[in-house]
Write a protein that holds these residues in place. Sequence first.
Motif, PDB file in Angstrom:
ATOM      1  N   ALA A   1       0.826  -1.210   0.000  1.00  0.00           N
ATOM      2  CA  ALA A   1       0.000   0.000   0.000  1.00  0.00           C
ATOM      3  C   ALA A   1       0.857   1.256   0.000  1.00  0.00           C
ATOM      4  O   ALA A   1       0.545   2.242  -0.684  1.00  0.00           O
TER       5      ALA A   1
ATOM      6  N   TYR B 116       2.373   1.789  -3.520  1.00  0.00           N
ATOM      7  CA  TYR B 116       1.390   2.320  -4.460  1.00  0.00           C
ATOM      8  C   TYR B 116       1.078   3.780  -4.159  1.00  0.00           C
ATOM      9  O   TYR B 116       0.898   4.595  -5.075  1.00  0.00           O
TER      10      TYR B 116
ATOM     11  N   THR C 141      -3.538   3.397  -6.655  1.00  0.00           N
ATOM     12  CA  THR C 141      -4.269   2.616  -5.655  1.00  0.00           C
ATOM     13  C   THR C 141      -4.228   1.141  -6.046  1.00  0.00           C
ATOM     14  O   THR C 141      -4.618   0.798  -7.168  1.00  0.00           O
TER      15      THR C 141
ATOM     16  N   CYS D 254      -8.833  -4.375   3.093  1.00  0.00           N
ATOM     17  CA  CYS D 254      -7.596  -3.662   2.790  1.00  0.00           C
ATOM     18  C   CYS D 254      -7.930  -2.201   2.513  1.00  0.00           C
ATOM     19  O   CYS D 254      -8.652  -1.902   1.556  1.00  0.00           O
TER      20      CYS D 254
ATOM     21  N   PRO E 249      -6.417   1.175   1.326  1.00  0.00           N
ATOM     22  CA  PRO E 249      -5.219   1.772   0.726  1.00  0.00           C
ATOM     23  C   PRO E 249      -4.939   3.155   1.275  1.00  0.00           C
ATOM     24  O   PRO E 249      -5.829   3.834   1.799  1.00  0.00           O
TER      25      PRO E 249
END
Length: 336
Positions: free
Chosen positions: A126, A129, A135, A207, A209
Amino acid sequence: MLEDHQAAADLSPARVPAPRPADGPWPAEYPDGYAVVDVETTGLGRADRIVSAAVYRLTARGEVEDHWYTLVDPQRDPGPSWLHGITADMLAGAPLFADVAGEFAERLAGRVLVAHNAVFDWNMIAREYARAGRTPPVEQRLCTILLSKALALPLGNHKLETLAAYYGVEQRRAHHALDDARVLAEAFRPSLHHAAGRGLPLPLHVCRPLTAWTDQGGRTPAGSGRSWRTGRRGGPRRTCPWPNPGRYEAGGRLVQGMRVAFSGDTSIERELLEDRAFEAGLHVASAVSRLTSLLVTNDPDATTSKVVNARAYGTPILDEAAFTHLLRDVDPAPGG
């Protein structure tokens, strides 16, 4: 992407005992596919970077579809080469994470991310990214440590090598991202069938991000002498700068300055786990006393001196998975 052709040839799926097929229909609520992931990194802190990544894509029933591997230029010293085997010379000409982010995303898209201690792998992915202004296409993750606990597997500890040995999976190059991902994929398949056969819900977690990222301090060039460790391998551990705020309270959050001790086997190398705690602002204690805020152990019934003292002093006890989850967001020290 920089393919490791030799690794791909040498680390192809090995023979493993076929899992016992799940009795009855396959649970309808189970995911449609999985991406088994492993990343090797420059360290365990928020500012550390990925140096290699591997993904095994699996079907809904855990069959291998394909695999992918790449080195990644972290734009800094590669960190613990003694552990992951990746040197600055090996990274010369490797792509930046931004260069492989799209292909990595294709491997993750529409699948549940599976990893051993998934909180760590997800956080590293994460952050990368977010640095790249993108994302990751991942909505859920599954931690194989938590799945093993849900299945009550008779494991002596929660290391990947122990899970692999339980299912008869051969480890060839520990801490090589491609081999670790292969090993986990082969161990995950029988675990998945075991859970399906018992009708158990999978330990899936959302999850979330990151939406932005600001690097602190900029690039650290390879060979600059940066020490990735603050522990035994890098000299005496620095003193925690914050006072002890007291004991951890069940259901609460960790606070900088808390004194944490570790006992027994951990799935993450002990020294790396201690470094991660230190980098989060915790004081790593070598023993348990009345001042200890928390004891981390995967075997709370052990008769080690730390566990015995923790029970005598009423020190809170957490397992490794819960502790690493809490490390994601540590409260600042009061007045800090």
